[in-house]
Structure formats: C-alpha cells, structure tokens
Design an enzyme around this catalytic site. Structure first.
Site, short mmCIF file in Angstrom:
data_model
loop_
_atom_site.label_atom_id
_atom_site.label_comp_id
_atom_site.label_asym_id
_atom_site.label_seq_id
_atom_site.Cartn_x
_atom_site.Cartn_y
_atom_site.Cartn_z
N TYR A 37 43.79 28.84 42.82
CA TYR A 37 43.00 29.75 43.43
C TYR A 37 41.92 29.61 42.44
O TYR A 37 42.18 29.82 41.22
CB TYR A 37 43.51 31.07 43.71
CG TYR A 37 42.26 32.02 43.88
CD1 TYR A 37 41.92 32.01 45.46
CD2 TYR A 37 41.67 32.78 43.18
CE1 TYR A 37 40.66 32.75 45.60
CE2 TYR A 37 40.89 33.88 43.42
CZ TYR A 37 40.31 33.46 44.89
OH TYR A 37 39.29 34.76 45.18
N LYS B 277 38.24 36.71 32.82
CA LYS B 277 39.20 37.96 32.74
C LYS B 277 39.13 38.41 31.06
O LYS B 277 38.32 38.97 30.56
CB LYS B 277 40.65 37.37 33.06
CG LYS B 277 40.49 37.38 34.64
CD LYS B 277 41.67 37.02 35.24
CE LYS B 277 41.80 36.84 36.74
NZ LYS B 277 41.61 37.91 37.59
N ASP C 150 41.24 25.32 34.81
CA ASP C 150 40.79 26.69 35.09
C ASP C 150 41.71 27.70 34.12
O ASP C 150 42.79 27.78 34.89
CB ASP C 150 41.10 26.74 36.97
CG ASP C 150 40.48 28.37 37.21
OD1 ASP C 150 40.44 29.14 36.24
OD2 ASP C 150 40.08 28.63 38.24
N1 HOZ Z 1 41.62 37.61 42.64
C1 HOZ Z 1 42.67 38.44 41.93
C2 HOZ Z 1 43.82 38.28 42.19
N2 HOZ Z 1 44.32 36.85 41.66
C3 HOZ Z 1 42.34 39.81 42.57
C4 HOZ Z 1 41.27 40.59 41.93
C5 HOZ Z 1 41.25 42.12 42.42
O1 HOZ Z 1 41.61 42.35 43.51
O2 HOZ Z 1 40.70 42.84 41.37
#
Ligand code: HOZ
Length: 436
Positions: free
Chosen positions: A146, A274, A241
């Site tokens: 992802y 992050k 990534d």
């Molecule tokens: N994209 C996040 C999971 N891989 C979720 C982020 C969120 O819900 O804070």
C-alpha cells in the site's frame, strides 16, 4: 462496563451521523473485527485511555509515528516552542533545512529531499518524479503493498482495502491505472517477465521493502537484489516506500537493513512519513541530486503544498530524530520488540495455537498461520474469524493492536519490560480461549 456508562458507543453513533462510517480513515471503524471503536481521550508513554477511562498498552502508535511513545518531554517542548513562534508561514524556514540535512545525514542514498504533509502525497509525488525523470509511463507495484491512496497506486493494495475485501478502489478510472503493472511480491520470475515485456517503458518499481500493509512480510534479499539489478539494467528507478520502515526498522531505514546483505545497495528514490513527523502531518521523498533536480522550481515536475515543511511539524520531526539518534536507541527498541515477538510465539505454542511472527527494529507482525507468509495470497489464508477473537480478547484486557489482520504493529521506546511481560501474559490467556 454497563451499557449506560459506556461512552464509546454513543460517540460512535454520533460520529456515524456526520462522518462516513464514523471515522476519518476506514480501518479505524472496526468493520473487519466488529464491535465499537474506542474513542481515545489521551495518551502518555506506552498507554492510551479511551472515553470510558480504560487504559490500553498501545501497539499501534498512531500507525507508526510514535516511536518514542506519547508525550515525550523533549518533543513536547520543541512543539510548544514552535507553536508559540507561529503555526504556518507558507515561506521557507531554517527548521526545514535542518530536517532535510538530518534526513540526508541518516540515509546515504538521499542527496536532496522535498518535505510534504502525508505519506500519500509523498508516494504520489515520487511516482510523478519517476515518470518525469525517465519520460516513461509504466510503474510496477506489488500485490499487498500500500503506497497511500493516490489513484495510480490503489490497485491490489493492502491495508484498509484488503480488510474490506476490495483491494482496488471504486472511483479510479481504468485509464488511470492502465500504466500500473501489479506483480506478486517476492516473485522473481514475474518481475523478470515484466521487464522482458515492458522494460523500456517502466519508469519505476515501487516497493514496501518490509511490507506493513499486509501485516509484516519481508521482501526477500534475492528479490530486492533482482529489482535493483533490473531497474539499473533497464534505466528504471527503484523506489523504496519507507513510510512505515523509515527510522523505524533501523536508523537508516529498511535500505540499511538490505545493505547488510547487498553491499552498496541503494534505492533511487525513498518515500518517508510517520516517524519523521513524530506524530505531526509530515512526510517526504528524496533521492539522488540528479533525480531530485527534476522537481519544480528547478525542473518540470510540479508539486506544491501550503503546509509543506510546516514549522510545528518540522519541530516535532526534528526533536524525534534527535532522540532516535541517541547511541543504543535502536538496540534497546529492537530488543523490546524481539522479547515481545518471542514471548507471543512461545505463548501461542504453549496453547497449541498455530502462530508465526517476525520483527525488525520497532516494527512487528504476526499471523495465525504456522509459517510466515511470503506474499499477499498466503497472507489472505490467515484465519480472520480467529484473529477477530484474538483482537477483542486483547482489547478487552487492555492491549491495543491494529483492528485488522493486515496491519503491522509497533513498539515504542516507552514500552517497559513490564508492559511487554504484561502483554505476553494477557496474550497467553487469550490464546488459551482460542484453543478451545
Ligand atoms: N494507513 C493506515 C494503515 N496502514 C491507517 C491510518 C489510520 O487509520 O490512521
């Protein structure tokens, strides 16, 4: 908790009336695991408290950023000071330069970096850069990886899309993804075939090196090595990534982990998020000078953002990077994570529950499968119903893991040996109930 004193349920009902699904990011809705999402009121160190005042040992860490735990004093001080100086200027600041210098210092493959506000933005811009720099259209991605929710990347992606059983989003026109080639993760033969077929048209290969959006699956060393060789041979760019992995699995990110086995290994572009924001909206993409100079205003690849390099976010990120650079930081974090993972494996084995787990630095994952999966198709064989019982068993007893089978977990420097021991003992209780 009696129904009349539970505050999470009425908050969820209120939220659902005004926010689609009651959440601002789908996986938070607990749709896959069932039940009511916990509305978090505050967090400190390794813990979060919900609207009912229940305390949880937090292994989500805001999905990765909170590597120091919540409310670290040095980070709080930096953020408070920056906030007093101004929230946003829409003009350059010294702190952005400092953060760029810190990133370049820690990640040798990066000579220039552009700061943005989210991992999605960084991934999307990296693709545009790769296409602009090579003059080619095709991008290669892998099933279960992802890279944020930009249209061209929302094909057979992991994370929330996997949870809802639809790995490709509606609203993405076929024309937009016609140049996205999706291959099986860790499948060298498919990769070679794709290059044999499309080599001259491939702008980049993009990968989550230690995939955290199909739980935790490592790209094998031979697979990463072959990606690198084929990209170099065909003039394509290799994009790592590291939104999840960067400054999380090691100080130098996943690329430093692969460089242990592949001497001199470097990707061409790195996508980060992050941890570099320490919990504030901040992300980045960077790479070699020759590639990065294609970005506007030097080159013709356009990207911009009102909040890019935001002064409060950069203060938060800088303070976080300062802490994780302290000698011994990653050794201690890796040891805590390893203790957790080994403890969970032993607890599951003691109760006869098929279980496998892996970790690197402060990131971990586990499967209700006897052996670790190598690709998305194997991840999908996990027992979802059993995972849901495990999830709720842990949650009810005060351990907060991701509410989905397809998400990695995160340990912070604030998790004490007691927290880890308490988690393992709670997990053992839950495994006992799963075995029945
Ligand atoms: N994209 C996040 C999971 N891989 C979720 C982020 C969120 O819900 O804070």
């Amino acid at each position: 908790m009696t129904p009349s004193t539970d505050r999470n349920l009425p908050l969820f009902e209120r939220a659902k009336a005004v926010i689609p699904g009651g959440v601002n990011s789908p996986v938070r809705a607990f749709k896959a695991v069932g039940g009511t999402p916990r509305f978090i009121e505050r967090a400190q160190g390794a813990y979060m408290w919900d609207a009912n005042g229940q305390r949880f040992i937090d292994y989500i860490g805001s999905w990765g950023p909170m590597i120091l735990g919540h409310g670290h004093p040095a980070v709080l001080e930096a953020v408070q000071k920056a906030a007093l100086e101004g929230f946003s200027f829409g003009a350059p600041t010294e702190r952005e330069v400092e953060l760029a210098e810190a990133i370049i210092d820690l990640v040798p493959s990066i000579e220039m970096v552009r700061l943005v506000s989210s991992g999605t933005e960084a991934g999307m811009s990296a693709i545009r850069l790769a296409r602009g720099a090579t003059g080619r259209n095709k991008i290669v991605k892998f099933e279960g990886c992802y890279h944020g929710h930009a249209d061209a990347l929302l094909v057979k992606a992991g994370s929330g899309l996997a949870t809802f059983g639809n790995a490709t989003s509606a609203g993405v026109p076929a024309e937009v993804v016609q140049h996205t080639v999706v291959l099986e993760y860790n499948n060298v033969q498919q990769l070679e075939e794709a290059f044999a077929l499309h080599g001259a048209d491939i702008a980049c290969v993009m990968i989550e090196p230690i995939a955290g959006n199909m739980n935790f699956v490592r790209a094998s060393v031979p697979f990463v090595k072959r990606c690198r060789e084929l990209c170099t041979q065909h003039g394509a760019l290799f994009v790592f990534d590291e939104v999840m992995n960067g400054f999380r699995v090691a100080l130098g990110g996943a690329q430093s982990v692969y460089a242990r086995d592949i001497p001199g290994f470097e990707p061409d572009i790195t996508v980060m998020g992050k941890v570099i924001g320490g919990g504030m909206p901040l992300a980045a993409f960077g790479g070699k000078r020759a590639v990065m100079e294609h970005m506007a205003p030097l080159g013709s690849v356009y990207q911009a953002g009102t909040l890019s390099g935001n002064p409060v976010a950069t203060a938060c990120g800088l303070a976080t990077l300062r802490e994780i650079r302290q000698p011994g930081f990653f050794e201690a974090l890796s040891a805590s994570t390893r203790t957790l993972v080994d403890g969970l494996v032993a607890a599951a084995a003691a109760e006869g529950v098929p279980f496998s787990a892996d970790c690197e630095g402060g990131m971990f994952g586990f499967f209700l499968l006897p052996t670790l999966p190598q690709n998305y198709a194997t991840v999908m064989q996990s027992d979802g119903a059993r995972f849901n019982r495990l999830f709720h068993g842990l949650l009810d007893r005060g351990v907060y893991i991701a509410p989905a089978l397809y998400e990695a977990g995160f340990v912070s420097a604030a998790h004490t040996p007691q927290d880890i021991a308490e988690t393992i003992s709670i997990a053992r209780d839950v495994f006992k109930s799963l075995a029945n």
